[in-house]
Design an enzyme around this catalytic site. Structure first.
Site, short mmCIF file in Angstrom:
data_model
loop_
_atom_site.label_atom_id
_atom_site.label_comp_id
_atom_site.label_asym_id
_atom_site.label_seq_id
_atom_site.Cartn_x
_atom_site.Cartn_y
_atom_site.Cartn_z
N HIS A 133 -0.31 10.85 -2.10
CA HIS A 133 -1.65 10.58 -1.58
C HIS A 133 -2.35 11.84 -1.10
O HIS A 133 -3.45 12.17 -1.52
CB HIS A 133 -1.57 9.57 -0.43
CG HIS A 133 -2.90 9.26 0.17
ND1 HIS A 133 -3.47 10.04 1.17
CD2 HIS A 133 -3.80 8.29 -0.10
CE1 HIS A 133 -4.65 9.54 1.49
NE2 HIS A 133 -4.88 8.48 0.73
N HIS A 193 0.83 -1.20 0.00
CA HIS A 193 0.00 0.00 0.00
C HIS A 193 0.87 1.26 0.00
O HIS A 193 1.63 1.49 0.94
CB HIS A 193 -0.90 -0.03 1.25
CG HIS A 193 -1.85 1.11 1.34
ND1 HIS A 193 -1.78 2.06 2.35
CD2 HIS A 193 -2.89 1.46 0.54
CE1 HIS A 193 -2.75 2.93 2.18
NE2 HIS A 193 -3.44 2.60 1.11
#
Ligand code: G3P
Ligand code: MG
Length: 232
Positions: free
Chosen positions: A47, A6
């Site tokens: 992100h 991730h």
């Protein structure tokens, strides 16, 4: 059960950097998940929208020029990579899940996917395009039907995985906080995979394995391999 690193192996290196991607490759992960924003037509792998959260910059990622963003330190001296740089590093050695964040266009991402397939040894089956923005997913699938779609959700929808089927999705990418047996069963009955984020604790990793999900996104891929007795 597939293990996706991730934001790269972000438990061990700064998230969404080439260092985290390389570590994930070294760990022989099934796949690597990254997040992209579009700046001046270029896809940057980051992100958060607020730069001070993951870099030495200030303000909102979309308030700055691409040139400035490229000078920032995203941790350990790593710059914010472009999607192209990440794809060049992975080069078809594992699956990549590209999660489209805000203000990225499907056309820009599809162009990179095309490049990855034509020039970087990726196969269509190795690239998943995911987003919480289902409009983008629907348009991407319409423009390029071979693209695998990961329909992100942080909830259990009223009709379970029906929304993903309507998107012609490859997978439902569901939040660990809500995923349950009914969703898994419904998705599988529709021929859709279930991938769960973000699974960092051993007890949750084992629970996901028992639930029969197809894959998990974790910041700690090697922990998952050991906890679940996987042959990586
Ligand atoms: O793609 C799975 C997961 O990354 C979605 O949430 O906020 O970590 O990008 P987030
Ligand atoms: Mg993500």
């Amino acid at each position: 059960m597939w293990i996706f690193a991730h934001r790269g192996a972000s438990g061990h290196a700064p998230e969404n950097t080439l260092k985290a991607i390389q570590l994930a490759l070294d760990m022989n992960c099934h796949g690597i998940e990254i997040d992209v924003h579009e700046i001046e037509g270029e896809l940057l792998v980051i992100h958060n929208r607020w730069l001070m959260e993951t870099t030495n910059g200030d303000g909102h990622v979309h308030q700055h020029s691409l040139a400035h963003l490229r000078t920032l330190d995203a941790g350990h001296g790593q710059s914010i990579p472009t999607l192209r740089e990440v794809l060049e590093l992975i080069k078809g050695h594992c699956v990549v899940n590209i999660e489209v964040k805000s203000w990225a266009t499907e056309r820009a991402v599809l162009a990179e996917i095309e490049y990855a397939i034509k020039k970087l040894s990726f196969r269509n089956e190795q690239i998943i395009l995911s987003s919480f923005n289902h409009q983008i997913l629907a348009e991407a699938k319409r423009l390029r039907p071979a693209t695998l779609i990961g329909a992100l959700t942080s909830c259990i929808p009223l009709h379970y995985a029906k929304f993903a089927q309507e998107l012609k999705a490859y997978s439902v990418n569901c939040c660990i906080d809500f995923v349950d047996r009914a969703l898994v069963k419904d998705a599988h009955s529709r021929g859709i995979k279930v991938l769960v984020y973000t699974v960092n604790e051993e007890v949750d990793m084992k629970a996901m394995q028992a639930l029969g999900v197809d894959g998990i996104f974790t910041n700690y891929p090697s922990r998952a391999v050991i906890a679940c007795g996987l042959d990586n």
